[in-house]
Design a protein around this motif. Structure first.
Motif, short mmCIF file in Angstrom:
data_model
loop_
_atom_site.label_atom_id
_atom_site.label_comp_id
_atom_site.label_asym_id
_atom_site.label_seq_id
_atom_site.Cartn_x
_atom_site.Cartn_y
_atom_site.Cartn_z
N LEU A 48 28.93 6.51 35.17
CA LEU A 48 28.65 6.34 33.74
C LEU A 48 29.60 5.31 33.13
O LEU A 48 29.20 4.50 32.30
N VAL A 49 30.85 5.35 33.55
CA VAL A 49 31.84 4.40 33.06
C VAL A 49 31.47 2.99 33.53
O VAL A 49 31.42 2.04 32.73
N VAL A 50 31.19 2.87 34.82
CA VAL A 50 30.85 1.56 35.39
C VAL A 50 29.59 1.01 34.73
O VAL A 50 29.55 -0.15 34.30
N CYS A 51 28.56 1.83 34.62
CA CYS A 51 27.31 1.38 34.02
C CYS A 51 27.50 1.01 32.56
O CYS A 51 26.98 0.00 32.09
N GLY A 52 28.24 1.82 31.82
CA GLY A 52 28.48 1.52 30.41
C GLY A 52 29.19 0.20 30.22
O GLY A 52 28.79 -0.61 29.37
N VAL A 53 30.22 -0.04 31.01
CA VAL A 53 30.94 -1.31 30.91
C VAL A 53 30.03 -2.48 31.28
O VAL A 53 30.01 -3.51 30.60
N LEU A 54 29.26 -2.31 32.35
CA LEU A 54 28.34 -3.39 32.76
C LEU A 54 27.26 -3.63 31.72
O LEU A 54 26.86 -4.78 31.49
N LEU A 55 26.76 -2.57 31.08
CA LEU A 55 25.77 -2.75 30.01
C LEU A 55 26.34 -3.60 28.88
O LEU A 55 25.67 -4.50 28.37
N VAL A 56 27.56 -3.31 28.49
CA VAL A 56 28.19 -4.08 27.41
C VAL A 56 28.38 -5.53 27.84
O VAL A 56 28.04 -6.46 27.09
N ILE A 57 28.89 -5.75 29.04
CA ILE A 57 29.13 -7.11 29.51
C ILE A 57 27.82 -7.89 29.66
O ILE A 57 27.69 -9.01 29.17
N PHE A 58 26.85 -7.30 30.35
CA PHE A 58 25.60 -8.00 30.61
C PHE A 58 24.82 -8.27 29.32
O PHE A 58 24.28 -9.35 29.12
N THR A 59 24.76 -7.28 28.44
CA THR A 59 24.02 -7.47 27.19
C THR A 59 24.73 -8.48 26.30
O THR A 59 24.08 -9.33 25.68
N GLY A 60 26.04 -8.39 26.24
CA GLY A 60 26.80 -9.36 25.45
C GLY A 60 26.59 -10.78 25.97
O GLY A 60 26.40 -11.72 25.19
N ALA A 61 26.61 -10.95 27.28
CA ALA A 61 26.40 -12.27 27.87
C ALA A 61 24.98 -12.76 27.60
O ALA A 61 24.78 -13.94 27.27
N ASN A 62 23.99 -11.87 27.72
CA ASN A 62 22.61 -12.27 27.43
C ASN A 62 22.45 -12.66 25.96
O ASN A 62 21.77 -13.63 25.64
N LEU A 63 23.08 -11.90 25.09
CA LEU A 63 23.01 -12.18 23.65
C LEU A 63 23.65 -13.53 23.33
O LEU A 63 23.05 -14.36 22.63
N ILE A 64 24.83 -13.76 23.86
CA ILE A 64 25.52 -15.04 23.62
C ILE A 64 24.70 -16.20 24.18
O ILE A 64 24.53 -17.22 23.52
N LYS A 65 24.18 -16.02 25.37
CA LYS A 65 23.39 -17.08 26.00
C LYS A 65 22.13 -17.39 25.18
O LYS A 65 21.79 -18.55 24.97
N ARG A 66 21.48 -16.33 24.71
CA ARG A 66 20.26 -16.52 23.92
C ARG A 66 20.57 -17.27 22.63
O ARG A 66 19.86 -18.19 22.25
N PHE B 179 23.27 -19.19 21.83
CA PHE B 179 23.85 -20.51 21.96
C PHE B 179 22.99 -21.48 22.76
O PHE B 179 23.20 -22.69 22.68
N SER B 180 22.03 -20.98 23.51
CA SER B 180 21.16 -21.90 24.25
C SER B 180 20.13 -22.52 23.32
O SER B 180 19.70 -23.64 23.53
N ASN B 181 19.74 -21.79 22.28
CA ASN B 181 18.78 -22.32 21.31
C ASN B 181 19.09 -21.67 19.96
O ASN B 181 18.41 -20.74 19.55
N PRO B 182 20.13 -22.14 19.26
CA PRO B 182 20.56 -21.46 18.04
C PRO B 182 19.50 -21.43 16.94
O PRO B 182 19.50 -20.55 16.12
N ARG B 183 18.57 -22.35 16.94
CA ARG B 183 17.54 -22.34 15.89
C ARG B 183 16.51 -21.26 16.13
O ARG B 183 16.02 -20.63 15.21
N ALA B 184 16.20 -21.01 17.42
CA ALA B 184 15.18 -20.01 17.74
C ALA B 184 15.78 -18.62 17.80
O ALA B 184 15.15 -17.64 17.43
N GLY B 185 16.97 -18.48 18.33
CA GLY B 185 17.60 -17.17 18.47
C GLY B 185 16.95 -16.31 19.52
O GLY B 185 17.24 -15.15 19.66
N SER B 186 16.04 -16.86 20.28
CA SER B 186 15.42 -16.09 21.36
C SER B 186 14.96 -16.99 22.46
O SER B 186 14.85 -18.17 22.32
#
Length: 173
Positions: A146-164, A166-173
């Motif tokens: 649960l600890v490992v998965c929780g930390v990975l969820l935060v990291i992976f989702t945060g990275a996906n959010l940042i990538k989305r 900053f890759s296309n700031p006008r679209a946001g998706s």
């Protein structure tokens, strides 16, 4: 097999390669554990019906292994955007509401992952002295994924959010 869905972050940067490698490692470990689970159940059936001596450790070890498989697979699914989702409303929406819905969904996943890691950590600490019946490992081993998965969820989702964003700031998706 290496096909990454279109909505996943495009590989290229070092951080993307590291996170993709970490997600693939999660899948490899989960796959190895699944193979072990299958063989252990084969041993259970063989022991019960051929040797007439049921191995008692298999039930508890398989419960433990299923938690690891589930948590590692869920984390990798978040990284590769391959988890179950119903997104026809979001994807059919105009650009701005779609970006807002993406951000809200990502926020909920980050909050859930942080809460999972925090509560899992409390469970690890509170169960350290209790052994799992039949296999003798600490009960903390059940909460560790649960600890490992929780930390990975935060990291992976945060990275996906940042990538989305900053890759296309006008679209946001």
């Amino acid at each position: 097999m290496d096909k990454v869905p279109d909505s996943a972050p495009a590989p290229g940067s070092t951080s993307d390669r590291v996170l993709d490698g970490l997600a693939r490692l999660c899948l490899i470990v989960a796959g190895i554990l699944l193979v072990f689970l299958i063989f252990s159940f084969g041993w259970l059936v063989f022991g019960r019906y051929v040797l007439n001596d049921t191995p008692t450790w298999i039930e508890q070890s398989s419960l433990l292994i299923v938690v690891y498989i589930t948590c590692l697979g869920a984390a990798a699914g978040v990284r590769f955007n391959s988890h179950l989702s119903i997104d026809f409303l979001r994807e059919g929406a105009p650009r701005v509401p779609r970006a807002i819905m993406h951000a809200i969904a990502d926020g909920f996943v980050i909050l859930f992952g942080a809460f999972m890691a925090w509560q899992g950590g409390l469970m690890v600490l509170s169960n350290a002295g209790r052994p799992i019946p039949m296999i003798g490992l600490s009960e903390s081993w059940r909460a560790a994924p649960l600890v490992v998965c929780g930390v990975l969820l935060v990291i992976f989702t945060g990275a996906n959010l940042i990538k989305r964003w900053f890759s296309n700031p006008r679209a946001g998706s």
